[in-house]
Scaffold this active site. Structure first.
Site, mmCIF file in Angstrom:
data_model
loop_
_atom_site.group_PDB
_atom_site.id
_atom_site.type_symbol
_atom_site.label_atom_id
_atom_site.label_comp_id
_atom_site.label_asym_id
_atom_site.label_seq_id
_atom_site.Cartn_x
_atom_site.Cartn_y
_atom_site.Cartn_z
ATOM 1 N N ASN A 155 0.585 -1.287 0.174
ATOM 2 C CA ASN A 155 -0.117 -0.090 -0.075
ATOM 3 C C ASN A 155 0.836 1.300 -0.089
ATOM 4 O OD1 ASN A 155 0.489 -0.877 2.578
ATOM 5 N ND2 ASN A 155 -0.864 0.775 3.462
ATOM 6 N N GLY A 231 2.833 -5.791 7.230
ATOM 7 C CA GLY A 231 1.783 -6.440 6.349
ATOM 8 C C GLY A 231 0.643 -6.923 7.299
ATOM 9 N N GLU A 251 4.720 -4.693 12.057
ATOM 10 C CA GLU A 251 3.811 -3.658 11.839
ATOM 11 C C GLU A 251 2.514 -4.022 11.192
ATOM 12 O OE1 GLU A 251 4.500 -0.461 13.159
ATOM 13 O OE2 GLU A 251 6.370 -0.745 13.644
ATOM 14 N N CYS A 285 -2.974 1.405 6.914
ATOM 15 C CA CYS A 285 -3.150 0.704 8.154
ATOM 16 C C CYS A 285 -3.708 1.506 9.163
ATOM 17 C CB CYS A 285 -1.871 0.075 8.480
ATOM 18 S SG CYS A 285 -0.419 1.375 8.621
HETATM 19 P P1 NAD Z 1 0.430 -9.276 3.224
HETATM 20 O O1 NAD Z 1 0.532 -9.893 4.770
HETATM 21 O O2 NAD Z 1 -0.612 -9.970 2.368
HETATM 22 O O3 NAD Z 1 1.831 -9.004 2.588
HETATM 23 C C1 NAD Z 1 3.050 -8.499 3.082
HETATM 24 C C2 NAD Z 1 4.091 -8.989 2.447
HETATM 25 O O4 NAD Z 1 4.277 -10.193 3.048
HETATM 26 C C3 NAD Z 1 4.386 -9.007 1.112
HETATM 27 O O5 NAD Z 1 5.674 -8.588 0.771
HETATM 28 C C4 NAD Z 1 4.131 -10.434 0.681
HETATM 29 O O6 NAD Z 1 4.610 -11.042 -0.409
HETATM 30 C C5 NAD Z 1 4.832 -11.212 2.022
HETATM 31 N N1 NAD Z 1 4.100 -12.573 2.433
HETATM 32 C C6 NAD Z 1 3.128 -12.957 1.913
HETATM 33 N N2 NAD Z 1 3.193 -14.311 2.360
HETATM 34 C C7 NAD Z 1 4.079 -14.357 3.010
HETATM 35 C C8 NAD Z 1 4.777 -15.517 3.963
HETATM 36 N N3 NAD Z 1 4.023 -16.668 3.996
HETATM 37 N N4 NAD Z 1 5.840 -15.528 4.437
HETATM 38 C C9 NAD Z 1 6.719 -14.203 4.500
HETATM 39 N N5 NAD Z 1 6.230 -13.107 3.788
HETATM 40 C C10 NAD Z 1 5.024 -13.283 3.153
HETATM 41 O O7 NAD Z 1 -0.107 -7.803 3.479
HETATM 42 P P2 NAD Z 1 -0.714 -6.647 2.050
HETATM 43 O O8 NAD Z 1 -1.822 -7.168 1.649
HETATM 44 O O9 NAD Z 1 0.637 -6.421 1.220
HETATM 45 O O10 NAD Z 1 -0.769 -5.366 3.188
HETATM 46 C C11 NAD Z 1 -1.722 -5.040 3.678
HETATM 47 C C12 NAD Z 1 -1.705 -5.243 5.075
HETATM 48 O O11 NAD Z 1 -0.677 -4.462 5.653
HETATM 49 C C13 NAD Z 1 -2.917 -4.596 6.025
HETATM 50 O O12 NAD Z 1 -3.311 -5.709 7.290
HETATM 51 C C14 NAD Z 1 -2.319 -3.574 6.638
HETATM 52 O O13 NAD Z 1 -2.908 -2.945 7.761
HETATM 53 C C15 NAD Z 1 -0.926 -3.804 7.022
HETATM 54 N N6 NAD Z 1 -0.105 -2.439 6.967
HETATM 55 C C16 NAD Z 1 0.396 -2.099 8.290
HETATM 56 C C17 NAD Z 1 1.222 -1.136 8.364
HETATM 57 C C18 NAD Z 1 1.741 -0.640 9.623
HETATM 58 O O14 NAD Z 1 2.702 0.150 9.552
HETATM 59 N N7 NAD Z 1 1.380 -1.272 10.731
HETATM 60 C C19 NAD Z 1 1.408 -0.295 7.249
HETATM 61 C C20 NAD Z 1 0.977 -0.822 5.794
HETATM 62 C C21 NAD Z 1 0.325 -1.669 5.910
#
Ligand code: NAD
Length: 476
Positions: A155, A231, A251, A285
């Site tokens: 995002n 994520g 995060e 987020c």
């Molecule tokens: P996601 O968890 O689907 O993916 C995040 C990352 O993890 C990607 O690079 C993905 O390829 C990787 N990934 C996926 N499966 C994995 C695994 N099994 N092992 C290791 N890595 C893996 O999240 P998204 O859809 O990209 O982002 C949305 C989420 O991120 C929301 O929940 C949002 O709230 C959160 N977010 C949090 C913050 C914060 O600072 N707290 C900031 C931005 C987004």
């Protein structure tokens, strides 16, 4: 579109760019056509990247050199501001105006990291006050943790990458970066900027491909000393469960609440809440999701918020007039549509929005909601807010806290007693008074409690996570 017509991007491993025969497409989120082709890393790439990162740690890279490289990378990024903003608009679907803001913030994150590189320090420890240690002196130093695996979401795919590689490099670590597979281009381009800025080979690696596979291989490799992840809570929990005794910084998500108290400036509150509920199609987020409005001002506030929300322009992210672009993928827009439909079946009323067209979901306000609806209880991560009323401040604080998450919350009030009570009692990493939950500047400590994760970002705070404190005792 034929794959040969789009730009191809390789992996960045051991200071070299390598394109693989196995590739995947990155879509233009507005046209849904391929915008680029990226390489898919194998286990061997992952292991070579980690080895190279570990080897690079042996080369001296002083804090002043780290400062210079980070400042130079920030300068190069600003010189190419428009190019990076356009990439963000294409690969995320974020409006071009918001994309420019993200590039500016990313440069700032790198500059702040550079400044912090010069300030990493320990402290004197008065060991001589212990009986038998009269002739000793001690102090601590902060040393890098070593090889850091950084895994980032879609995002805010350049600023959140800068929030990891900026402090990690500033603190003297090496980084293996795994950007989100749907938005990797700006991260890859950023790595070339670092190369141009003079970053020593091996200090930064970029691996693209399947997140679960690469993540799994990184977790298996015991030469990775720390995982820094932004994520979803699902993946965050998985990383923590497999990281063993290694450091993990998470995060994660939120279903952010913002309270509008009866004494607040309603015009200001409605403006800020509307701006902070729908930017990047709600895929932020700390995007406002649950709005609690005091019953005395409910009608007026809701009317103002509807009026402001109706003004948003939904459309092509490249168009200067656009406020809100498409969501990241069709399944996400369909999920949001299904959650709203379910809420309506359970009694919610759509005040504005509630409409989907392909990957677009219109900014939506729901009223007549209850806290157990999915649109309130879970993280929507889309352009949907729910408004409920309250009478007593204790009641609304309990509602805000009745959540699995705790990243940030907002509170509009000019009543100091109310603000102080909320500051003490709301269970979050950050409370923003007289603004909505979605306030962040890049040098503040940022991170949540409960299922929103642990560890803080913001370069100064991330450096604390990314260094170990070592005590040196001198026996004189
Ligand atoms: P996601 O968890 O689907 O993916 C995040 C990352 O993890 C990607 O690079 C993905 O390829 C990787 N990934 C996926 N499966 C994995 C695994 N099994 N092992 C290791 N890595 C893996 O999240 P998204 O859809 O990209 O982002 C949305 C989420 O991120 C929301 O929940 C949002 O709230 C959160 N977010 C949090 C913050 C914060 O600072 N707290 C900031 C931005 C987004």
């Amino acid at each position: 579109m034929n794959a040969t017509q789009v730009e191809q991007y390789g992996l960045y491993v051991a200071g070299l760019w390598e394109t693989t025969s196995e590739t995947m497409n990155v879509l233009n989120k507005y046209t849904q056509k391929p915008a680029a082709e990226i390489s898919i890393a194998t286990k061997q790439h992952v292991d070579t990247a980690v080895k190279s990162a570990k080897t690079a740690l042996k080369q001296n890279f002083s804090s002043y050199e780290r400062y210079e490289v980070l400042m130079k990378a920030a300068q190069l990024l600003l010189e190419r501001r428009e190019e990076f903003a356009r990439i963000l608009a294409i690969e995320v679907g974020k409006s071009i105006r918001e994309s420019r803001v993200e590039v500016d913030r990313s440069a700032q994150t790198l500059q702040i990291s550079a400044e912090e590189a010069k300030r990493i320090h320990g402290e004197g420890v008065p060991v001589e006050s212990a009986q038998g240690s009269e002739n000793r002196m001690a102090f601590t130093v902060r040393v890098p943790v070593g090889v850091i695996a950084a895994i980032t979401p879609f995002n805010a795919p350049i600023n959140l990458v800068c929030h990891k590689i900026g402090p990690a490099l500033a603190a003297g670590n090496s980084v293996v970066l795994k950007p989100a597979e749907v938005t990797p281009i700006c991260a890859i381009k950023l790595a070339s900027l670092f190369e141009e800025a003079g970053l020593p080979k091996g200090r930064l690696q970029v691996l693209t491909g399947d997140g679960a596979q690469i993540g799994g291989w990184l977790l298996e490799n015991q030469d990775v000393n720390m995982f820094t992840f932004t994520g979803s809570p699902r993946v965050g929990e998985l990383i923590r469960s497999k990281a063993g005794l290694r450091k993990v910084s998470l995060e994660l998500g939120n279903n952010s609440a913002t309270i509008v108290h009866k004494d607040s400036d309603l015009e200001k509150a409605a403006t800020l809440v509307s701006q902070k509920s729908f930017s990047n199609a709600g895929q932020v987020c700390i995007s406002v999701q649950r709005i609690y409005v005091h019953k005395d001002i409910y009608e007026t506030f809701v009317a103002k918020l509807i009026e402001k929300t109706e003004e948003f322009v939904v459309g092509n992210p490249m168009d200067e007039k656009t406020d809100i672009g498409p969501m990241i993928r069709l399944t996400e827009a369909e999920r949001v549509e299904a959650w709203v439909k379910e809420a309506v079946e359970q009694g919610a009323r759509i005040e504005v929005g509630g409409k989907r067209e392909d990957t677009f979901y219109w900014p939506t306000i729901l009223t007549n909601v209850n806290d157990d609806m999915r649109v309130c209880r879970q993280e929507v991560f889309g352009p949907v807010v729910s408004i409920a009323t309250y009478e007593e401040i204790d009641e609304v604080i309990a509602k805000v806290n009745d959540s699995d998450y705790g990243l940030q919350a907002g509170l509009f009030t000019n009543d100091l007693q109310v603000a102080m009570k909320a500051a003490r009692e709301i269970e979050v990493g950050g409370l923003i008074v007289n603004d909505a939950s979605a306030y962040r500047v890049d040098h503040m400590p940022y991170g949540g409690v409960k299922k929103s994760g642990n560890g803080k970002e913001g370069p100064k705070y991330a450096i604390e996570e990314m260094t170990e404190e070592r005590i040196i005792v001198l026996n004189l």
